[in-house]
Scaffold this motif. Structure first.
Motif: not given
Length: 371
Positions: A94-106
């Motif tokens: 769950e954390l890795f998926d959220a991590y990737r999403l945040c990086l993509t948005c950034l």
């Protein structure tokens, strides 16, 4: 407190301390839904509509609204992923998926930020270290090469465009005028890739030819950094090259002999250029000891060729070395001679002939060979 602020506070609270991270990624996806239309556009061919002033304004608005949340999330997630003992596997996913999403948005809003051109890559490298921590080495390698490609684009002054197809280098070419922090980022990514290769222990030759290229192309970068920083990265590079070389020799039946020889030479060169060059003889001794452990293949040409490569390199170093270097080389020769005597006639004759060739330049070696 408005609904957006309340949602963010709840998400960050859960992220920071909750033991139940179920559906965390889904919650992040819902909260960052305003990014979705722009993220979809980045996956298709760019159009005049995408480059319009309206879209730029929209992205700027997203940056203003969500940057604090993204920054806080990107600070908390790696801390949770690095906890000891590790969190549950499903929570990590769950954390890795959220991590990737945040990086993509950034990455989407990064062009609107008044900062250096590579903060997103710094964040991505932190993400890569989390992948390492969870032994997801293949994912870490893929992400690391993506970071190098992005840094290459920045060096070329094109942070969004594609690299020329003719470009074959893996490591960006950097001169002394480039930001030292940028150079350190490149070297840390290179060292991380070599570390992942040492950990994953792939049986594919191509993976190690790629490491050889990384080691060679990164050498000029060490001269750009201050001595202390340069040495830190160099020592790490040598350590992981050493481990890979030992692994390749230990599993030599799975690899081409040309690869093993080239990798050993690459590791020797890395030792020579580092502050731990005195350990080069220990490395040579370990390679030789692993070769003599190959009982079923000891008389094969591959073992003999690798052994000759190691001894020849060390003999060359002995020519230009001090008395301590000559003594260490003689100890290595003595070790090999004793090992050869206890093994098959084929390898004994081949190495004896090789020592006799060296004997023309090193009388001390000749004495050992005629005993």
């Amino acid at each position: 407190m408005d609904s957006v602020t309340t949602t963010e506070a709840a998400l960050l609270s859960k992220l920071q301390s909750s033991s139940d991270l179920t559906d965390l990624h889904h919650a992040f996806t819902l909260h960052l839904e305003p990014f979705s239309i722009h993220l979809k556009r980045t996956t298709i061919k760019k159009s005049s509509k995408f480059n319009s002033i309206d879209v730029q304004r929209a992205v700027r608005s997203l940056a203003k609204q969500f940057l604090p949340f993204l920054n806080k999330s990107l600070s908390l997630i790696p801390k949770r992923l690095s906890e000891s003992p590790k969190i549950a596997h499903h929570s990590a996913l769950e954390l890795f998926d959220a991590y990737r999403l945040c990086l993509t948005c950034l990455e989407l809003i990064a062009p609107e930020l008044a900062s250096k051109s590579y903060p997103v890559q710094v964040q991505r490298l932190r993400y890569i270290h989390c992948l390492e921590h969870w032994e997801l080495y293949e994912d870490a390698e893929t992400e690391s090469f993506s970071v190098l490609e992005n840094l290459q684009r920045i060096v070329k002054g094109d942070s969004k465009g594609k690299l020329r197809k003719s470009k074959t280098l893996l490591v960006p070419e950097i001169n002394e005028s480039v930001d030292k922090e940028f150079t350190a980022l490149v070297l840390e990514t290179v060292v991380t890739l070599v570390k992942c290769a040492s950990k994953s222990q792939s049986k594919e030759d191509a993976d190690y030819w790629r490491v050889i290229a990384l080691a060679k192309e990164s050498q000029p970068l060490f001269k750009v950094l201050e001595a202390k920083d340069s040495e830190k990265f160099h020592r790490s590079l040598v350590l992981y090259l050493h481990r890979i070389a030992v692994f390749l020799v230990g599993e030599l039946t799975f690899f081409e002999v040309d690869l093993i020889i080239k990798f050993c030479l690459t590791t020797f060169e890395a030792y020579k250029q580092s502050s731990v060059q005195d350990d080069m003889y220990k490395f040579a001794g370990k390679i030789c000891s692993y070769l003599f452990l190959q009982q079923n293949d000891l008389c094969s040409p591959n073992v003999i060729d690798i052994l000759k490569c190691v001894l020849n390199f060390m003999a060359t170093e002995c020519k230009v070395g001090m008395e301590k270097t000559k003594l260490e080389f003689l100890e290595l020769v003595y070790y090999c001679v004793n090992k050869c005597r206890a093994t098959t006639l084929n390898i004994c004759e081949a190495i004896a002939e090789f020592f006799n060739e060296l004997g023309g330049h090193f009388c001390e070696v000749s004495l050992f060979c005629t005993v």
